[in-house]
Design a protein around this motif. Structure first.
Motif, PDB file in Angstrom:
ATOM      1  N   VAL A  15       0.846  -1.193   0.000  1.00  8.34           N
ATOM      2  CA  VAL A  15       0.000   0.000   0.000  1.00  8.34           C
ATOM      3  C   VAL A  15       0.881   1.242   0.000  1.00  8.34           C
ATOM      4  O   VAL A  15       1.660   1.465   0.944  1.00  8.34           O
ATOM      5  N   VAL A  16       0.762   2.042  -1.052  1.00  8.30           N
ATOM      6  CA  VAL A  16       1.476   3.307  -1.151  1.00  8.30           C
ATOM      7  C   VAL A  16       0.725   4.362  -0.331  1.00  8.30           C
ATOM      8  O   VAL A  16      -0.492   4.518  -0.482  1.00  8.30           O
ATOM      9  N   VAL A  17       1.454   5.071   0.524  1.00  9.61           N
ATOM     10  CA  VAL A  17       0.866   6.133   1.342  1.00  9.61           C
ATOM     11  C   VAL A  17       1.732   7.378   1.217  1.00  9.61           C
ATOM     12  O   VAL A  17       2.917   7.345   1.555  1.00  9.61           O
ATOM     13  N   GLY A  18       1.156   8.464   0.717  1.00 12.74           N
ATOM     14  CA  GLY A  18       1.885   9.719   0.623  1.00 12.74           C
ATOM     15  C   GLY A  18       1.876  10.451   1.947  1.00 12.74           C
ATOM     16  O   GLY A  18       0.842  10.525   2.616  1.00 12.74           O
ATOM     17  N   ALA A  19       3.030  10.990   2.332  1.00 11.14           N
ATOM     18  CA  ALA A  19       3.153  11.710   3.611  1.00 11.14           C
ATOM     19  C   ALA A  19       3.899  13.021   3.362  1.00 11.14           C
ATOM     20  O   ALA A  19       5.103  13.115   3.614  1.00 11.14           O
ATOM     21  N   PRO A  20       3.195  14.053   2.883  1.00 12.12           N
ATOM     22  CA  PRO A  20       3.855  15.289   2.426  1.00 12.12           C
ATOM     23  C   PRO A  20       4.205  16.269   3.541  1.00 12.12           C
ATOM     24  O   PRO A  20       3.956  17.477   3.427  1.00 12.12           O
ATOM     25  N   LEU A  21       4.800  15.778   4.612  1.00 11.06           N
ATOM     26  CA  LEU A  21       5.187  16.647   5.721  1.00 11.06           C
ATOM     27  C   LEU A  21       6.379  17.517   5.312  1.00 11.06           C
ATOM     28  O   LEU A  21       7.337  17.026   4.705  1.00 11.06           O
ATOM     29  N   ASP A  22       6.325  18.804   5.674  1.00 12.57           N
ATOM     30  CA  ASP A  22       7.372  19.736   5.256  1.00 12.57           C
ATOM     31  C   ASP A  22       7.478  20.859   6.291  1.00 12.57           C
ATOM     32  O   ASP A  22       7.328  22.030   5.968  1.00 12.57           O
TER      33      ASP A  22
END
Length: 274
Positions: A15-22
């Motif tokens: 399962v691909v999970v995007g985590a765009p923390l910046d």
């Protein structure tokens, strides 16, 4: 959607999970764009892999989409950990797309591995950075609260205190010139979490990252590490992080390719064990 990640969630093995923390990125921000950028620059890759004779779209990969980030990193990591834990409870391998390296901590907490293996230019063993104890520069120190040991491949910079911490028995540092000769010493019942900080690559290959560090790894060396670790059949979680939008797609293209290499190698190992 990550190209080829078309499986239903209930049937997914990955399962691909995007985590765009910046929020703690230093020097060049932009990791919030990392997950979408990795998906975008992976569109041209062929579905078929000649080495394993497998099709990516047949590997039961599902794309969960992005877990929207907010400014409270501790709260966000707790929520992301829950998402990734659900993946683990469904007997699937989470594939996290960062986002700054801090998101790795959520993946490690969800996977609870024995060993943490990381491709990284930096040791990330600081107790704090600019007064922030939950920074991308502290992630490996936090990981060692969960994992029994850390193997950092490609590291070529750090503070004096970090190198002192790295000299302890639960940390192994493999400098760039020795990575090609490194082979995993784990397997069997040991569980592993594999993290790829894209800045492990020499910035000539992947300039789209926050803190570039010369004298790094080649894409082929990184690929070989990902394959070798995946082929142990022990990986409980994988991520590729620290991709931003400050290049023409080189970092994102490498990140997407390494994710695919992990899936092909891990799936091939599982098939061989049947």
């Amino acid at each position: 959607m990550f190209p080829g990640a078309s499986a239903d969630r209930e049937e997914a093995a990955y399962v691909v999970v995007g985590a765009p923390l910046d929020v703690s990125t230093t020097f060049q921000p932009g990791t919030r764009f990392g997950p979408d950028r990795i998906r975008r620059f992976s569109r041209t890759y062929d579905d078929y892999d000649a080495r394993t004779d497998l099709y990516f779209s047949d590997r039961s990969v599902h794309d969960h989409g992005d877990v929207r980030a907010w400014d409270d990193a501790e709260e966000y990591l707790e929520y992301l950990e829950g998402v990734l834990t659900d993946v683990r409870w469904d007997d699937a391998v989470p594939l996290t797309l960062g986002g700054e390296h801090t998101v790795t901590l959520a993946g490690v907490r969800a996977a609870d591995p024995d060993t943490f293996v990381c491709l990284d230019a930096h040791l990330d063993l600081r107790e704090e950075y600019d007064g922030n104890e939950l920074s991308h520069a502290t992630v490996t120190r936090h990981v060692l609260d969960v994992a029994d040991e850390a193997v950092i491949l490609g590291a070529r910079t750090g503070s004096e205190a970090e190198y002192e911490r790295a000299s302890e028995s639960d940390v192994t540092v493999v400098p760039p010139e020795e990575v090609a000769d490194w082979t995993p010493s784990f397997g069997g019942d040991e569980s592993v979490y594999l993290s790829v900080d894209i800045d492990a690559a020499d910035p000539g290959f992947a300039p789209g990252t926050g803190t570039m560090e010369p004298f790094g790894l080649t894409p082929r060396e990184m690929r070989d590490v990902v394959r070798d670790v995946a082929e142990t059949g022990s990986v409980a979680g994988f991520d590729v992080v620290e991709v931003n939008d400050r290049d023409d797609g080189q970092a994102a293209a490498l990140a997407g390719k390494l994710l695919r290499e992990f899936v092909f190698a891990d799936a091939d190992a599982a098939t061989s064990d049947e």
